[in-house]
Design a protein around this motif. Structure first.
Motif, PDB file in Angstrom:
ATOM      1  N   ASN A  41       0.847  -1.198   0.000  1.00  0.00           N
ATOM      2  CA  ASN A  41       0.000   0.000   0.000  1.00  0.00           C
ATOM      3  C   ASN A  41       0.885   1.251   0.000  1.00  0.00           C
ATOM      4  N   ILE A 153      -8.041  12.930  -9.100  1.00  0.00           N
ATOM      5  CA  ILE A 153      -8.306  11.491  -9.185  1.00  0.00           C
ATOM      6  C   ILE A 153      -7.677  10.761  -7.991  1.00  0.00           C
ATOM      7  N   ILE A 154      -6.443  11.122  -7.663  1.00  0.00           N
ATOM      8  CA  ILE A 154      -5.759  10.466  -6.538  1.00  0.00           C
ATOM      9  C   ILE A 154      -6.457  10.802  -5.221  1.00  0.00           C
ATOM     10  N   SER A 155      -6.882  12.051  -5.043  1.00  0.00           N
ATOM     11  CA  SER A 155      -7.558  12.439  -3.804  1.00  0.00           C
ATOM     12  C   SER A 155      -8.892  11.708  -3.648  1.00  0.00           C
ATOM     13  N   LYS A 156      -9.640  11.596  -4.742  1.00  0.00           N
ATOM     14  CA  LYS A 156     -10.912  10.879  -4.669  1.00  0.00           C
ATOM     15  C   LYS A 156     -10.697   9.407  -4.353  1.00  0.00           C
ATOM     16  N   GLY A 157      -9.695   8.806  -5.015  1.00  0.00           N
ATOM     17  CA  GLY A 157      -9.387   7.408  -4.706  1.00  0.00           C
ATOM     18  C   GLY A 157      -8.948   7.215  -3.263  1.00  0.00           C
ATOM     19  N   ARG A 158      -8.206   8.187  -2.739  1.00  0.00           N
ATOM     20  CA  ARG A 158      -7.770   8.085  -1.344  1.00  0.00           C
ATOM     21  C   ARG A 158      -8.949   8.195  -0.391  1.00  0.00           C
ATOM     22  N   GLU A 159      -9.891   9.113  -0.678  1.00  0.00           N
ATOM     23  CA  GLU A 159     -11.069   9.239   0.177  1.00  0.00           C
ATOM     24  C   GLU A 159     -11.908   7.967   0.159  1.00  0.00           C
ATOM     25  N   ASP A 160     -12.087   7.387  -1.026  1.00  0.00           N
ATOM     26  CA  ASP A 160     -12.852   6.138  -1.111  1.00  0.00           C
ATOM     27  C   ASP A 160     -12.150   5.016  -0.356  1.00  0.00           C
ATOM     28  N   TRP A 161     -10.837   4.978  -0.482  1.00  0.00           N
ATOM     29  CA  TRP A 161     -10.095   3.911   0.196  1.00  0.00           C
ATOM     30  C   TRP A 161     -10.156   4.074   1.715  1.00  0.00           C
ATOM     31  N   GLU A 164     -13.603   3.033   2.924  1.00  0.00           N
ATOM     32  CA  GLU A 164     -13.746   1.579   2.998  1.00  0.00           C
ATOM     33  C   GLU A 164     -12.964   1.013   4.176  1.00  0.00           C
TER      34      GLU A 164
END
Length: 254
Positions: A41, A153-161, A164
């Motif tokens: 990760n 895109i990276i910030s949105k992916g980080r928030e989703d991760w 979860e």
């Protein structure tokens, strides 16, 4: 003279130790990327990268120390050239340099880039110097737009991760309060064991009598759909039953 040689020896040993630590950290990071590329990760990668940065910072401090002699004033020259294999050199270089040949020494002692790389660098510098201000600003704006898009895109992916991860940390319920109450009611009053049966106000104790047969029966429910099987005649029971009245003292009542 002896003092300077001693300082040079201590400095070279400290540099060698720091370079070995840096090499070990790089090898560990490469091995982790090759073997754990599916499970590694981002925080773990940043931790390993921070180790590399720490070794580089320590190496810079050693080179900038006041007690360290200036290495720029020293010249390294090969004492002997040959095509035969040198075991000591191979051991020191971990097998990368088996012999100190005429073709290898210029690359090892080079202080400037290779001629081809230096020529390409000069071409890039000339192209950058002849670029107009407006064209440079347009390219900078386009590059900034691309970087901002990638950052979103990276910030949105980080928030989703992270969302979860937070949801997975919470324990999932392994029981249902409604099912527990229905089970207790069925055991205590017989509710739900037979269709159309009313719950009981009191509990009687019988010998050879099921829980669903206690108390007065309610109105019969509708017959189940489908063909009815012929009723089997009851066999005479050889066991006598003794149903106690509900108003007697229950053995578990206090």
């Amino acid at each position: 003279m002896q003092r300077e040689e001693k300082q040079l020896e201590v400095t070279l040993q400290a540099i060698l130790n720091r370079v070995n630590d840096l090499k070990t950290a790089i090898q560990a990071l490469i091995a982790k990327l090759e073997n754990e590329y599916e499970t590694i990760n981002w925080p773990t990668f940043l931790d390993n990268y921070a180790i590399l940065s720490g070794h580089l910072t320590g190496l810079s401090k050693i080179l900038q120390a006041e007690m360290a002699p200036s290495l720029r004033a020293l010249v390294v020259l090969p004492l002997q050239l040959g095509c035969e294999r040198d075991e000591a050199l191979s051991r020191l270089s971990e097998g990368r340099v088996p012999a100190c040949t005429h073709d290898l020494v210029p690359d090892l002692l080079r202080t400037k880039p290779e001629p081809q790389a230096e020529q390409r660098l000069q071409q890039f510098n000339h192209k950058a110097s002849t670029l107009s201000y407006d064209t440079a600003q347009k390219q900078v704006a386009q590059f900034t737009k691309v970087v901002n898009h990638v950052w979103e895109i990276i910030s949105k992916g980080r928030e989703d991760w992270e969302g979860e991860s937070m949801r997975s940390q919470g324990m999932q319920p392994t029981h249902s309060i409604g099912d527990t109450h229905a089970l207790v009611t069925a055991v205590g009053t017989g509710k739900g064991l037979r269709p159309g049966m009313a719950p009981l106000g009191g509990v009687g104790v019988g010998v050879g009598v099921g829980v669903g047969a206690l108390g007065p029966r309610g109105p019969p429910g509708p017959p189940p759909p489908g063909p009815q099987a012929p009723a089997m005649p009851k066999a005479p029971s050889a066991i006598k039953t003794n149903i106690k009245a509900a108003n007697q003292i229950h053995p578990y009542q206090r």
